[in-house]
Design a protein around this motif. Structure first.
Motif, PDB file in Angstrom:
ATOM      1  N   PRO A 128       6.361  10.691  15.350  1.00 30.97           N
ATOM      2  CA  PRO A 128       5.923  10.114  14.072  1.00 30.97           C
ATOM      3  C   PRO A 128       6.339   8.654  13.813  1.00 30.97           C
ATOM      4  N   PRO A 129       7.626   8.272  13.946  1.00 29.69           N
ATOM      5  CA  PRO A 129       7.917   6.868  13.620  1.00 29.69           C
ATOM      6  C   PRO A 129       7.211   5.891  14.552  1.00 29.69           C
ATOM      7  N   PHE A 132       3.903   4.114  13.935  1.00 27.00           N
ATOM      8  CA  PHE A 132       3.885   2.955  13.028  1.00 27.00           C
ATOM      9  C   PHE A 132       4.567   1.752  13.661  1.00 27.00           C
ATOM     10  N   GLU A 133       4.829   1.851  14.960  1.00 23.15           N
ATOM     11  CA  GLU A 133       5.484   0.747  15.679  1.00 23.15           C
ATOM     12  C   GLU A 133       4.702   0.350  16.934  1.00 23.15           C
ATOM     13  N   THR A 243      15.507   3.030  10.860  1.00 19.37           N
ATOM     14  CA  THR A 243      14.862   2.188   9.844  1.00 19.37           C
ATOM     15  C   THR A 243      15.132   2.667   8.418  1.00 19.37           C
ATOM     16  N   MET A 245      13.863   4.715   6.157  1.00 23.15           N
ATOM     17  CA  MET A 245      12.736   4.718   5.203  1.00 23.15           C
ATOM     18  C   MET A 245      12.330   3.296   4.798  1.00 23.15           C
ATOM     19  N   GLY A 246      12.676   2.318   5.629  1.00 23.07           N
ATOM     20  CA  GLY A 246      12.246   0.953   5.350  1.00 23.07           C
ATOM     21  C   GLY A 246      13.300   0.100   4.671  1.00 23.07           C
ATOM     22  N   GLN A 248      16.465  -0.779   6.327  1.00 23.40           N
ATOM     23  CA  GLN A 248      17.516  -1.135   7.278  1.00 23.40           C
ATOM     24  C   GLN A 248      17.912  -2.614   7.202  1.00 23.40           C
ATOM     25  N   ASP A 249      19.232  -2.861   7.104  1.00 27.35           N
ATOM     26  CA  ASP A 249      19.771  -4.206   7.328  1.00 27.35           C
ATOM     27  C   ASP A 249      20.051  -4.270   8.822  1.00 27.35           C
ATOM     28  N   ILE A 250      19.243  -5.032   9.557  1.00 24.92           N
ATOM     29  CA  ILE A 250      19.311  -4.896  11.015  1.00 24.92           C
ATOM     30  C   ILE A 250      20.500  -5.601  11.660  1.00 24.92           C
ATOM     31  N   GLY A 370      17.827  -2.843  15.796  1.00 21.14           N
ATOM     32  CA  GLY A 370      16.708  -3.373  15.031  1.00 21.14           C
ATOM     33  C   GLY A 370      15.650  -2.330  14.736  1.00 21.14           C
ATOM     34  N   VAL A 371      15.613  -1.253  15.540  1.00 24.08           N
ATOM     35  CA  VAL A 371      14.637  -0.186  15.281  1.00 24.08           C
ATOM     36  C   VAL A 371      15.422   1.102  15.035  1.00 24.08           C
TER      37      VAL A 371
ATOM     38  N   TYR B  40       8.786   4.463   3.807  1.00 19.27           N
ATOM     39  CA  TYR B  40       7.910   4.095   4.899  1.00 19.27           C
ATOM     40  C   TYR B  40       8.708   4.364   6.156  1.00 19.27           C
ATOM     41  N   TYR B  41       8.127   4.963   7.166  1.00 19.02           N
ATOM     42  CA  TYR B  41       6.786   5.419   7.374  1.00 19.02           C
ATOM     43  C   TYR B  41       6.523   6.710   6.587  1.00 19.02           C
ATOM     44  N   TYR B  66      10.876 -10.680   7.017  1.00 18.58           N
ATOM     45  CA  TYR B  66      12.317 -10.374   7.032  1.00 18.58           C
ATOM     46  C   TYR B  66      12.942 -10.869   8.333  1.00 18.58           C
ATOM     47  N   ARG B  97      10.582  -2.279   3.999  1.00 13.51           N
ATOM     48  CA  ARG B  97      10.304  -3.093   5.195  1.00 13.51           C
ATOM     49  C   ARG B  97       9.464  -2.303   6.187  1.00 13.51           C
TER      50      ARG B  97
END
Lengths: 383, 137
Positions: A128-129, A132-133, A243, A245-246, A248-250, A370-371, B40-41, B66, B97
């Protein structure tokens, strides 16, 4: 359960190969197992716990068959290159709980001679994730590059500072006859090497080699009577970052939490650590790992790595054998961190020995900063 | 057979409303009706409170970069023909993000903090892929 001194590393072996078109990955596993058991003074029939990763399918039973062992504890934790560091953590827990007495961890890969493109092939799958990548073309290098870019933006970190890490690793490798790349490089060489995924250059990226290794752990009682002095696991921590849920401080990586857990278990301070083995998949990995482990504040990593601090003879030597940036990187480097730290703690490292090493920190990163990625911290001691 | 060689998202029950909105060239995110967290996602359960009581809210489609990387090497089919391209995380105005590409802009002109807005690329009859282009200054 606090794992402090509940298990010891009794044997290690780093396979000398960096290029093995004449061997299978399974053969490298087996030769590494033989080497680590010889190092410990144990026999294959003593092994009753087995751990591996990087083998497709049902890894531990495939490899158990190849080694002809019948362990009563099996673990195929697969969280990227740090998997083998997690295996050390899990082996300690299993030994401490009495689930096995002699734990064998093996790794083997022919990534280089089989032409695997580790960093720039399309690596994300179809879970699933990843839906979207993967349509957007992320690569392993690209993920780490986005961390580097954000770090530069937030803290003013420079490509020159990152390059210093690659230069230091190459200097270390130049003294290691087994290292794949031994010709010293300069900061200018790094900056002039081609850009793979901006801001990361070719020489900011780990190399690709063949290779393998093995580690044997056992109980404190058994470890005391073996061939080599025991190296104690004093603390271990594991973590993952994704991530979220969107949100993330990478620049905030898994090392922060795994490090906190490991330091708390070991009951020591950062200033007690004599040397570190840090997974250097990319230069930015080392910098963010040092910050998140707490060796410096976030944003100070760029300054921290300068002026020889992380080199042999410096305040905090990192990867004295040359790291994944220069020595070896067959795809998953975690086991080599444990092997070198163990040899350093035994004082077996000759011209690259860090003097008076009593406490070493190992940190493996697996997956993609980062991911989504994992982090495993181990604190090892000779006393 | 189309000439599109890059990975195409597989629509499943959890992601279907997202892709249906994209097909209309609208960007929708899920919001938990119990705790109010945006996510998201797309997925069925809120990762904050595990509630499955979810509403879909329309996003403005605007945000800022970002972080990003200009990719010069990718051997993957489709991508190797489009080098260099920009991979980025976009921070939407709503605060979430998402990974995407920055398009309709020279890679050298892309910067962190740059305001962007969504554009959709119709890649087949089912999927329109949200990407982002710079907003005019």
């Amino acid at each position: 359960m606090n794992l402090y001194k509940k298990a010891a590393i009794a044997g290690v072996y780093e396979h000398p190969t960096r290029w093995a078109p004449d061997k299978s990955a399974f053969q490298i596993h087996a030769e590494s197992a033989r080497g680590a058991l010889e190092d410990a003074g144990l026999k294959i029939s003593d092994v009753d716990g087995y751990f591996t990763s990087g083998v497709s399918g049902m890894a531990p039973i495939l490899m158990a068959e190849h080694l002809n062992i019948n362990p009563k504890f099996l673990d195929s934790t697969s969280i990227g290159g740090s998997s083998f560091d997690a295996h050390v953590h899990h082996a300690c827990a299993a030994v401490a709980a009495g689930l096995c007495e002699v734990a064998l961890i093996t790794y083997g890969s022919t990534a280089s001679s089989r032409g695997m493109s580790i960093g720039t092939g399309l690596r994300l799958g179809s879970e699933p994730p990843e839906q979207f990548e993967s349509p957007y073309g992320p690569t392993t290098v690209g993920a780490y590059a986005m961390v580097a870019h954000r770090h530069m933006h937030q803290y003013g970190t420079t490509s020159e500072q990152l390059a210093e890490i690659a230069v230091t690793m190459r200097r270390h490798a130049s003294a290691n006859p087994q290292a794949k790349y031994r010709d010293t490089i300069t900061v200018e060489d790094v900056l002039e090497s081609r850009i793979i995924s901006a801001p990361l250059h070719l020489l900011d990226c780990c190399i690709i080699s063949d290779g393998g290794g093995a580690v044997v752990l056992t109980t404190p009682e058994r470890a005391k009577d073996l061939k080599k002095p025991p190296v104690w696991v004093l603390g271990a921590g594991e973590s993952c970052v994704h991530t979220g849920m969107g949100a993330q401080d990478i620049t905030d990586i898994a090392a922060r939490r795994s490090g906190e857990t490991a330091f708390a278990q070991a009951g020591i301070a950062h200033s007690d650590i004599d040397m570190c083995m840090i997974y250097d998949s990319f230069t930015i990995t080392v910098l963010t790992t040092l910050e998140n482990l707490g060796f410096c504040e976030k944003g100070e990593g760029g300054e921290f790595v300068l002026n020889g601090r992380i080199g042999l003879g410096g305040e905090l030597p990192i990867n004295p054998e040359g790291g994944g940036l220069s020595n070896n990187h067959p795809g998953m480097r975690g086991i080599f961190l444990v092997i070198e730290a163990t040899k350093q703690l035994r004082g077996e490292c000759g011209n690259r020995q860090v003097e008076e090493t009593r406490l070493a920190l190992v940190h493996g990163t697996g997956g993609w900063l980062g991911v989504r990625h994992s982090g495993v911290t181990l604190i090892l001691g000779s006393e | 057979m189309s000439g599109y060689q890059k990975p195409i998202p597989q629509i499943d029950e959890e992601s279907k409303p997202f892709w249906e909105a994209c097909k209309r060239h609208e960007l929708y995110m899920q919001k938990c009706r119990d705790c109010g967290t945006l996510r998201y996602y797309p997925r069925a359960l809120c990762g904050n409170c595990l509630s499955s009581d979810t509403e879909w809210v329309k996003c403005s489609g605007r945000g800022e970069i970002y972080t990003f990387t200009v990719t010069y090497q990718n051997r993957g089919a489709g991508f190797r023909d489009e080098l260099p391209y920009v991979l980025a995380y976009i921070e939407l105005e709503e605060g979430v993000r998402m990974m995407s590409n920055v398009v309709e802009c020279e890679p050298e002109k892309v910067s962190i903090g740059m305001p962007v807005e969504v554009v959709f690329e119709d890649i087949n009859d089912e999927i329109a892929l949200p990407r982002f282009k710079p907003l005019p200054e």
